[in-house]
Design a protein around this motif. Structure first.
Motif, short mmCIF file in Angstrom:
data_model
loop_
_atom_site.label_atom_id
_atom_site.label_comp_id
_atom_site.label_asym_id
_atom_site.label_seq_id
_atom_site.Cartn_x
_atom_site.Cartn_y
_atom_site.Cartn_z
N ILE A 106 32.99 -71.06 7.25
CA ILE A 106 32.24 -70.34 5.96
C ILE A 106 30.81 -71.34 5.79
O ILE A 106 29.99 -70.77 5.78
N THR A 107 30.94 -72.62 5.86
CA THR A 107 29.64 -73.42 5.51
C THR A 107 28.66 -72.89 6.74
O THR A 107 27.41 -72.59 6.02
N VAL A 108 28.96 -73.12 7.93
CA VAL A 108 28.10 -73.13 8.85
C VAL A 108 27.32 -71.58 8.95
O VAL A 108 26.17 -71.39 8.86
N PRO A 109 28.30 -70.78 9.04
CA PRO A 109 27.62 -69.11 9.11
C PRO A 109 26.68 -68.80 7.76
O PRO A 109 26.00 -68.25 7.81
N ILE A 110 27.44 -69.18 6.56
CA ILE A 110 26.60 -68.90 5.36
C ILE A 110 25.27 -69.70 5.48
O ILE A 110 24.22 -69.05 4.97
N THR A 111 25.04 -70.77 5.88
CA THR A 111 23.90 -71.74 5.91
C THR A 111 23.26 -71.52 7.36
O THR A 111 21.99 -72.22 7.47
N SER A 112 23.55 -70.81 8.14
CA SER A 112 23.02 -70.47 9.45
C SER A 112 21.36 -70.11 9.25
O SER A 112 20.41 -70.40 10.06
N PRO A 113 20.95 -69.25 8.16
CA PRO A 113 19.45 -68.83 8.22
C PRO A 113 18.80 -70.39 7.96
O PRO A 113 17.62 -70.47 8.44
N VAL A 114 19.19 -71.12 7.26
CA VAL A 114 18.37 -72.37 6.85
C VAL A 114 18.39 -73.24 8.25
O VAL A 114 17.46 -73.81 8.52
N ILE A 115 19.70 -73.21 8.97
CA ILE A 115 19.70 -74.01 10.31
C ILE A 115 18.71 -73.34 11.12
O ILE A 115 17.94 -74.17 11.74
N PHE A 116 18.56 -72.07 11.21
CA PHE A 116 17.67 -71.39 12.19
C PHE A 116 16.10 -71.70 11.66
O PHE A 116 15.44 -71.79 12.55
N PHE A 117 15.87 -71.66 10.42
CA PHE A 117 14.62 -72.20 9.98
C PHE A 117 14.11 -73.52 10.41
O PHE A 117 13.10 -73.65 10.75
N GLN A 118 15.12 -74.56 10.14
CA GLN A 118 14.72 -75.87 10.52
C GLN A 118 14.67 -76.01 12.25
O GLN A 118 13.90 -76.98 12.38
N VAL A 132 22.52 -65.72 13.65
CA VAL A 132 22.22 -65.97 12.49
C VAL A 132 23.08 -64.99 11.52
O VAL A 132 22.71 -63.87 11.52
N TYR A 133 23.59 -65.49 10.48
CA TYR A 133 24.27 -64.54 9.52
C TYR A 133 23.34 -64.41 8.28
O TYR A 133 23.05 -65.28 7.78
N TYR A 134 23.03 -63.01 7.91
CA TYR A 134 22.38 -62.72 6.78
C TYR A 134 23.20 -61.87 5.98
O TYR A 134 23.76 -60.88 6.26
N GLU A 135 23.51 -62.40 4.70
CA GLU A 135 24.38 -61.75 3.78
C GLU A 135 23.66 -60.34 3.36
O GLU A 135 22.62 -60.36 2.97
N SER A 136 24.64 -59.65 3.39
CA SER A 136 24.25 -58.07 2.92
C SER A 136 23.83 -58.10 1.52
O SER A 136 24.23 -58.74 0.63
N GLY A 137 22.78 -57.41 1.09
CA GLY A 137 22.19 -57.47 -0.18
C GLY A 137 23.10 -56.22 -1.17
O GLY A 137 22.79 -55.86 -2.19
N ASP A 138 24.00 -55.52 -0.36
CA ASP A 138 24.64 -54.49 -1.16
C ASP A 138 25.79 -55.04 -2.01
O ASP A 138 26.19 -56.13 -2.02
#
Length: 295
Positions: free
Chosen positions: A202-214, A289-295
């Motif tokens: 849960i934590t790692v996939p949801i925050t993966s965009p931040v990890i990728f940015f870093q 990277v997991y990006y949450e859907s905007g739907d």
């Protein structure tokens, strides 16, 4: 009519930035590209030499390869260590305990201290004769080291020094961690998930965009490391060029030896390297990277 007015306002407010970008970024970049094909010393009229600077770089300059190798070594070790350390710190500081704000401030403060000041501080810590690092090792009867004066240890020591600034990344990780929906953790607890499974799934996939940015910012920053090596080596890149990083060498050529044509060629090689590496990371790691859907 309203749309035209908004367009005018848009260009009005962005005009200062556009002028600044053209004069302070785009203009110097184009000029440096021109200089890379000349023998410019920064004085007088540059003489066009074609690809001579680039030929010299690859075939007749061992320090080019030495500085590039030092930089790649530094990047391969410092970036993963900084990512993991900053992320784990953020996870620890994302809990609700007493005085958590104080702890967050303590870990963040080192990242805003000027790099020159921190470099001087670490030079005292790693001083072979009276430094704290050797004093601690000696207290536990462990072998001491020459640290920044050793050819084998100077790059690992600089990597250790780089971890001093993980607090800046920690704050960004904290922002990402606080956006993880608590409902996901609650659902996982109902299903009997352990703390490790909640963290990894849960934590790692949801925050993966931040990890990728870093990761991207860390790669770009590490390839441009300069100040720490310059300060601790006294501007020499020693011992035996082991702390001679790419931007350090670029600086020497362009501003110490006044080979601004060759220095510009080195700068453009760095630009191409960063571009290729960033494209590689986007292609092969960005897919994870997991990006949450905007739907």
């Amino acid at each position: 009519m309203l749309s035209k007015k908004r367009n005018k306002l848009f260009y009005l407010f962005t005009f200062p930035w556009i002028i600044g970008f053209l004069l302070l970024t785009a203009g110097p970049m184009v000029y440096s590209l021109y200089l890379s094909f000349t023998n410019s010393s920064g004085f007088g009229t540059p003489e066009f030499v074609g690809l001579d600077n680039y030929k010299q770089m690859f075939s007749d300059d061992p320090l080019f390869w030495k500085s590039l190798g030092n930089t790649i070594f530094y990047t391969l070790l410092s970036v993963p260590l900084s990512l993991v350390t900053g992320y784990l710190l953020a996870v620890l500081l994302n809990t609700k305990v007493k005085f958590m704000g104080v702890f967050r401030t303590i870990f963040y403060l080192p990242s805003i201290v000027p790099t020159v000041a921190t470099s001087l501080l670490w030079m005292l810590i790693f001083q072979p004769n009276f430094g704290i690092a050797n004093a601690i090792l000696d207290f536990f009867n462990l072998p001491t080291s020459m640290w920044l004066l050793s050819e084998q240890m100077v790059k690992p020591t600089l990597i250790i020094m780089s971890l001093w600034g993980v607090g800046g990344g920690m704050v960004i990780y904290l922002a990402g961690l606080q956006e993880v929906p608590t409902s996901l953790y609650e659902a996982a607890e109902i299903d009997g998930a352990s703390s490790w499974h909640k963290f990894w799934n849960i934590t790692v996939p949801i925050t993966s965009p931040v990890i990728f940015f870093q990761l991207i910012m860390g790669l770009i920053g590490s390839l441009q490391v300069f100040t720490q090596a310059y300060v601790v080596s006294g501007g020499s890149g020693g011992p035996n060029y082991q702390s001679m990083f790419f931007v350090f060498y670029l600086y020497q050529q362009g501003f110490q030896f006044f080979n601004q044509g060759y220095g510009s060629a080195l700068a453009w090689m760095l630009f191409i390297l960063v571009l290729i590496l960033t494209a590689f990371v986007f292609k092969f790691i960005g897919k994870q990277v997991y990006y949450e859907s905007g739907d």
